[in-house]
Design an enzyme around this catalytic site. Sequence first.
Site, PDB file in Angstrom:
ATOM      1  N   SER A 129       0.832  -1.195   0.000  1.00  0.00           N
ATOM      2  CA  SER A 129       0.000   0.000   0.000  1.00  0.00           C
ATOM      3  C   SER A 129       0.873   1.253   0.000  1.00  0.00           C
ATOM      4  CB  SER A 129      -0.914   0.016   1.231  1.00  0.00           C
ATOM      5  OG  SER A 129      -1.703   1.189   1.240  1.00  0.00           O
ATOM      6  N   LYS A 183      -4.194  -7.005   3.736  1.00  0.00           N
ATOM      7  CA  LYS A 183      -4.253  -5.909   2.760  1.00  0.00           C
ATOM      8  C   LYS A 183      -5.693  -5.650   2.325  1.00  0.00           C
ATOM      9  CE  LYS A 183      -2.767  -2.851  -0.280  1.00  0.00           C
ATOM     10  NZ  LYS A 183      -3.748  -2.757  -1.349  1.00  0.00           N
ATOM     11  N   HIS A 186      -7.267  -3.735   5.059  1.00  0.00           N
ATOM     12  CA  HIS A 186      -6.725  -2.377   4.941  1.00  0.00           C
ATOM     13  C   HIS A 186      -7.533  -1.585   3.919  1.00  0.00           C
ATOM     14  CE1 HIS A 186      -4.341   0.483   2.553  1.00  0.00           C
ATOM     15  NE2 HIS A 186      -3.675   0.764   3.660  1.00  0.00           N
ATOM     16  N   ASN A 187      -7.782  -2.189   2.756  1.00  0.00           N
ATOM     17  CA  ASN A 187      -8.515  -1.487   1.711  1.00  0.00           C
ATOM     18  C   ASN A 187      -9.965  -1.252   2.100  1.00  0.00           C
ATOM     19  OD1 ASN A 187      -6.100  -1.799   0.357  1.00  0.00           O
ATOM     20  ND2 ASN A 187      -7.038  -2.425  -1.564  1.00  0.00           N
ATOM     21  N   GLU A 190      -9.915   1.614   4.276  1.00  0.00           N
ATOM     22  CA  GLU A 190      -9.679   2.763   3.390  1.00  0.00           C
ATOM     23  C   GLU A 190     -10.995   3.239   2.770  1.00  0.00           C
ATOM     24  OE1 GLU A 190      -7.720   3.037  -0.960  1.00  0.00           O
ATOM     25  OE2 GLU A 190      -6.363   2.256   0.586  1.00  0.00           O
TER      26      GLU A 190
END
Length: 482
Positions: A129, A183, A186-187, A190
């Site tokens: 990222s 990940k 995480h997104n 986000e």
Amino acid sequence: MAQADIGLIGLAVMGQNLVLNMSDHGFKVAVFNRTVSKVDDFLAGPAKGTSIIGTHSLEEFVKTLKRPRRVMLMVKAGEAVDTFIEHLLPYLESGDIIIDGGNSHYPDTERRCRTLADKGILFIGTGISGGEEGARHGPSIMPGGNPKAWEHVKPIFQAIAAKVDGEPCCDWVGEGGAGHYVKMVHNGIEYGDMQLICEAYQLLSTIVHLDNQALSETFGRWNKGELDSYLIEISSQIFAYRDEKGEALLDKILDVAGQKGTGKWTVISAADLGMPLTLIGEAVFARCLSALKEERVRASKFIPHTPPPFTGNKEAFVEQVRNALYASKIISYAQGYMLMRQAAKEFGWKLNYGAIALMWRGGCIIRSRFLNNIKQAYQENNELENLLLHDFFREAILKCEKGWREVVATSARQGVPVPCFSSALTYYDGYRCARLPANLLQAQRDFFGAHTYERVDQPRGKFFHTNWTGTGGAVSSSSYSV
């Protein structure tokens, strides 16, 4: 003669910048691209004057690599990854390492780890990222997969990763698809962060009528406090940006949001695992709603709405929006960590949640001051069930709660959609509610489908069925699952 420390396939912007980053840190890198002319363009352009090795076939590419060979794929997720793996296998030997640095879906990473291990190849699926800038100057890197591969890539990954207080924003996440799963979450966070900021923007621009310059200044102030983060910082810059005519560019951008699927994957995983990821779900659906632009325009004329004038204190409302944004941000991360915790149980991963917060403190899109507090919470107790059960976050929520409620109430009165602010508040109230109305729901299920229920005066796991009408049978369909 083999001389490259690592090889990278896929010279789009992210791939090129990672190669340059590795080269800057003293690693010799070999590169290959399916369109081989891009190799020559790269060497003649951004990589000019470096020791980067260009190759024009996979055989030549592999021959340049030191043993164990480390091959990093920066290609489109899905079929392209599998295709390159198949093409590489004839040239690789037992103990060699393939690294997938794209946004692959974690079940694909799980599958590749298993099948390649059977062939003696070590596989790593790593989330990266930070976008173009992060790739070039220091991303957040989240590797997982075959643990035997970690010692061979650790020096490279930790050298090129972002640093916070001297610590690299990269550490081993776990086996199988753990790296890509983290990940993905995480997104998802986000998505939530971005939608929350957009809701704050809409509230401040439509209710208290802050112009772009005032918004830029407001977000700039917020970025000096609890909300200090990359997304708040760039939002302040976006508000201030003027095009070649000296006009605010933001006002000319069509209100239709794109998405590449990682947020949707997060919500699907949450549903599969039975986790109430309500805020991130609303963030995904907000993007879907934005895509209905023409339909929304027609509806705005067919079902018009004129909001009542705002009669409150404008400065106080701006502060209440800040409180709502901060409180909702806490909920977003609490839900994301809750999902990772459940996934770790499901898939047998041993996730270090404090280390994950450390990996996200620098380089990545959701980097923020706030992550220091998450890191500290999980360092104190890596088995923490929910961030809301930690003193710091409980006190922060309680401090913001009054303003948060006022913002959601005002939004409802004014007809301004705030799906993430309101869903976050509803989750917060539901999570701390000792008794929810699900007893009626379960009674309904038993009434029409004989799905059984548990009783408060009996041990958990003991199921009952009632013949509610006197005409049904005594046989239940099955006990329910939670």
